[in-house]
Structure formats: structure tokens, C-alpha cells
Design a protein around this motif. Sequence first.
Motif, PDB file in Angstrom:
ATOM      1  N   MET A   1       0.846  -1.169   0.000  1.00  0.00           N
ATOM      2  CA  MET A   1       0.000   0.000   0.000  1.00  0.00           C
ATOM      3  C   MET A   1       0.895   1.238   0.000  1.00  0.00           C
ATOM      4  O   MET A   1       1.874   1.305   0.732  1.00  0.00           O
ATOM      5  N   ASN A   2       0.561   2.213  -0.817  1.00  0.00           N
ATOM      6  CA  ASN A   2       1.309   3.464  -0.934  1.00  0.00           C
ATOM      7  C   ASN A   2       0.399   4.586  -0.447  1.00  0.00           C
ATOM      8  O   ASN A   2      -0.395   5.132  -1.198  1.00  0.00           O
ATOM      9  N   LYS A   3       0.517   4.949   0.821  1.00  0.00           N
ATOM     10  CA  LYS A   3      -0.343   5.968   1.432  1.00  0.00           C
ATOM     11  C   LYS A   3       0.498   6.836   2.346  1.00  0.00           C
ATOM     12  O   LYS A   3       1.304   6.349   3.127  1.00  0.00           O
ATOM     13  N   VAL A   4       0.293   8.157   2.254  1.00  0.00           N
ATOM     14  CA  VAL A   4       1.063   9.107   3.036  1.00  0.00           C
ATOM     15  C   VAL A   4       0.102  10.146   3.618  1.00  0.00           C
ATOM     16  O   VAL A   4      -0.830  10.568   2.931  1.00  0.00           O
ATOM     17  N   ILE A   5       0.319  10.532   4.868  1.00  0.00           N
ATOM     18  CA  ILE A   5      -0.435  11.623   5.488  1.00  0.00           C
ATOM     19  C   ILE A   5       0.590  12.536   6.148  1.00  0.00           C
ATOM     20  O   ILE A   5       1.380  12.096   6.986  1.00  0.00           O
ATOM     21  N   LEU A   6       0.581  13.805   5.764  1.00  0.00           N
ATOM     22  CA  LEU A   6       1.542  14.787   6.270  1.00  0.00           C
ATOM     23  C   LEU A   6       0.815  16.011   6.799  1.00  0.00           C
ATOM     24  O   LEU A   6      -0.202  16.427   6.227  1.00  0.00           O
ATOM     25  N   ILE A   7       1.334  16.587   7.863  1.00  0.00           N
ATOM     26  CA  ILE A   7       0.870  17.886   8.346  1.00  0.00           C
ATOM     27  C   ILE A   7       2.091  18.781   8.427  1.00  0.00           C
ATOM     28  O   ILE A   7       3.106  18.407   9.018  1.00  0.00           O
ATOM     29  N   GLY A   8       1.987  19.952   7.807  1.00  0.00           N
ATOM     30  CA  GLY A   8       3.106  20.885   7.819  1.00  0.00           C
ATOM     31  C   GLY A   8       2.691  22.255   7.325  1.00  0.00           C
ATOM     32  O   GLY A   8       1.500  22.531   7.133  1.00  0.00           O
ATOM     33  N   ILE A  76       3.171   8.486  -2.543  1.00  0.00           N
ATOM     34  CA  ILE A  76       4.510   8.864  -2.994  1.00  0.00           C
ATOM     35  C   ILE A  76       4.688   8.413  -4.436  1.00  0.00           C
ATOM     36  O   ILE A  76       4.285   7.303  -4.810  1.00  0.00           O
ATOM     37  N   GLN A  77       5.264   9.295  -5.232  1.00  0.00           N
ATOM     38  CA  GLN A  77       5.491   8.987  -6.646  1.00  0.00           C
ATOM     39  C   GLN A  77       6.929   9.332  -6.997  1.00  0.00           C
ATOM     40  O   GLN A  77       7.459  10.347  -6.553  1.00  0.00           O
ATOM     41  N   THR A  78       7.565   8.492  -7.785  1.00  0.00           N
ATOM     42  CA  THR A  78       8.884   8.805  -8.323  1.00  0.00           C
ATOM     43  C   THR A  78       8.771   8.865  -9.838  1.00  0.00           C
ATOM     44  O   THR A  78       7.993   8.125 -10.450  1.00  0.00           O
ATOM     45  N   ARG A  79       9.523   9.775 -10.422  1.00  0.00           N
ATOM     46  CA  ARG A  79       9.530   9.919 -11.885  1.00  0.00           C
ATOM     47  C   ARG A  79      10.901  10.421 -12.300  1.00  0.00           C
ATOM     48  O   ARG A  79      11.689  10.862 -11.463  1.00  0.00           O
ATOM     49  N   ASP A  82      14.798  14.162 -18.413  1.00  0.00           N
ATOM     50  CA  ASP A  82      16.111  14.593 -18.883  1.00  0.00           C
ATOM     51  C   ASP A  82      16.196  16.108 -18.769  1.00  0.00           C
ATOM     52  O   ASP A  82      15.317  16.824 -19.267  1.00  0.00           O
ATOM     53  N   ASP A  83      17.254  16.609 -18.096  1.00  0.00           N
ATOM     54  CA  ASP A  83      17.405  18.048 -17.946  1.00  0.00           C
ATOM     55  C   ASP A  83      17.981  18.673 -19.224  1.00  0.00           C
ATOM     56  O   ASP A  83      18.165  17.980 -20.234  1.00  0.00           O
ATOM     57  N   LYS A  84      18.263  19.969 -19.172  1.00  0.00           N
ATOM     58  CA  LYS A  84      18.735  20.700 -20.347  1.00  0.00           C
ATOM     59  C   LYS A  84      20.055  20.168 -20.892  1.00  0.00           C
ATOM     60  O   LYS A  84      20.324  20.276 -22.084  1.00  0.00           O
ATOM     61  N   GLU A  85      20.890  19.605 -20.015  1.00  0.00           N
ATOM     62  CA  GLU A  85      22.177  19.041 -20.446  1.00  0.00           C
ATOM     63  C   GLU A  85      22.045  17.587 -20.873  1.00  0.00           C
ATOM     64  O   GLU A  85      23.043  16.948 -21.186  1.00  0.00           O
ATOM     65  N   GLY A  86      20.830  17.054 -20.834  1.00  0.00           N
ATOM     66  CA  GLY A  86      20.620  15.667 -21.237  1.00  0.00           C
ATOM     67  C   GLY A  86      20.840  14.647 -20.127  1.00  0.00           C
ATOM     68  O   GLY A  86      20.790  13.447 -20.384  1.00  0.00           O
ATOM     69  N   LYS A  87      21.081  15.114 -18.898  1.00  0.00           N
ATOM     70  CA  LYS A  87      21.269  14.202 -17.764  1.00  0.00           C
ATOM     71  C   LYS A  87      19.909  13.757 -17.233  1.00  0.00           C
ATOM     72  O   LYS A  87      18.978  14.549 -17.151  1.00  0.00           O
ATOM     73  N   LYS A  88      19.831  12.492 -16.881  1.00  0.00           N
ATOM     74  CA  LYS A  88      18.602  11.952 -16.319  1.00  0.00           C
ATOM     75  C   LYS A  88      18.475  12.399 -14.864  1.00  0.00           C
ATOM     76  O   LYS A  88      19.400  12.229 -14.072  1.00  0.00           O
ATOM     77  N   ARG A  89      17.350  13.003 -14.525  1.00  0.00           N
ATOM     78  CA  ARG A  89      17.074  13.469 -13.163  1.00  0.00           C
ATOM     79  C   ARG A  89      15.894  12.682 -12.603  1.00  0.00           C
ATOM     80  O   ARG A  89      14.968  12.336 -13.336  1.00  0.00           O
ATOM     81  N   TYR A  90      15.931  12.425 -11.298  1.00  0.00           N
ATOM     82  CA  TYR A  90      14.869  11.689 -10.621  1.00  0.00           C
ATOM     83  C   TYR A  90      14.197  12.602  -9.600  1.00  0.00           C
ATOM     84  O   TYR A  90      14.859  13.384  -8.925  1.00  0.00           O
ATOM     85  N   VAL A  91      12.895  12.475  -9.501  1.00  0.00           N
ATOM     86  CA  VAL A  91      12.107  13.285  -8.586  1.00  0.00           C
ATOM     87  C   VAL A  91      11.229  12.357  -7.755  1.00  0.00           C
ATOM     88  O   VAL A  91      10.608  11.437  -8.286  1.00  0.00           O
ATOM     89  N   THR A  92      11.201  12.607  -6.456  1.00  0.00           N
ATOM     90  CA  THR A  92      10.273  11.920  -5.561  1.00  0.00           C
ATOM     91  C   THR A  92       9.364  12.986  -4.978  1.00  0.00           C
ATOM     92  O   THR A  92       9.843  14.012  -4.476  1.00  0.00           O
ATOM     93  N   GLU A  93       8.058  12.779  -5.052  1.00  0.00           N
ATOM     94  CA  GLU A  93       7.100  13.775  -4.582  1.00  0.00           C
ATOM     95  C   GLU A  93       5.851  13.085  -4.053  1.00  0.00           C
ATOM     96  O   GLU A  93       5.636  11.899  -4.294  1.00  0.00           O
ATOM     97  N   VAL A  94       5.050  13.837  -3.326  1.00  0.00           N
ATOM     98  CA  VAL A  94       3.769  13.339  -2.836  1.00  0.00           C
ATOM     99  C   VAL A  94       2.687  13.869  -3.758  1.00  0.00           C
ATOM    100  O   VAL A  94       2.596  15.078  -3.997  1.00  0.00           O
ATOM    101  N   VAL A  95       1.891  12.960  -4.311  1.00  0.00           N
ATOM    102  CA  VAL A  95       0.734  13.349  -5.111  1.00  0.00           C
ATOM    103  C   VAL A  95      -0.439  13.442  -4.146  1.00  0.00           C
ATOM    104  O   VAL A  95      -0.911  12.424  -3.621  1.00  0.00           O
TER     105      VAL A  95
END
Length: 130
Positions: A1-8, A76-79, A82-95
Motif C-alpha cells: 500500500m502506498n499511502k502518506v499523510i503529512l501535516i506541515g 509517494i510517486q517517483t519519476r 532529462d534536464d537541459k544538459e541531457g542528464k537523467k534526473r529523478y524526482v520523488t514527490e507526494v501526489v
Amino acid sequence: MNKVILIGHLARDPEMRYTPNAIAVTTFTLAVNRPKSKDGMEQQPDWINCVVWQKTAENCANYLRKGSKVLVEGRIQTRSFDDKEGKKRYVTEVVGENVQFLSPKNQGEKPDEPCPPREPINISDDDLPF
């Protein structure tokens, strides 16, 4: 299960944009305090990137500001990209699927002044129609 609860609190004002298909998407960073350490050190926040879509995105962009306290419920989602220089970048974020606004509606405004006390009305039984 992928579930997140945050308060901030929002670290900065939310940023809203639209996809080419006219779907609203809003991003913001949430500052969430870590639990206090046993050695008495100052609490350190985690800076968590959040993204919300459609009507939730519009509401967040319209009603939230830097410092607003919110509860974000989602996953939580990861994706990668490719940035402007062509390098692969990874992002982790909460949807965020559900966002609850926890700050008072009039945060930062003065409360309304109470009404002054009223004088009692002098009225006799003869003045009453019943």
C-alpha cells in the motif's frame, strides 16, 4: 500500500500551471517537522515536494500562501526526466489526493471588535399589544 499523510506548513507560495489539455496542476513544498530528538537538539524540518491536480490544485493556488498549515493525504510517486544538459534526473514527490486547510480563515487579521453593551429598554406592560 502506498499511502502518506503529512501535516506541515507551506515553505513558499504554491505555483499553479495548466497542462496542454487545460488541467490545473499546483506544486508546493511542505515543511514537516521531524520528531524531537532525545538529546534536546532543535527540531529539523523535512522539505517535501507535493503536487495536486484539477479542482484541488485550483483551491490550493487560490487559498494557500507561504506559512499556511495543511494536511496532505496522498501517495509517494517517483519519476524521471532529462534536464537541459541531457542528464537523467529523478524526482520523488507526494501526489496529494486530499488537502485540508488547517490555518484559520482570517490568519493574520485582527478579530472583529465585540459589540458595545446595550442600554436596557424601558417599556411598561401598557405598551405591549397582548
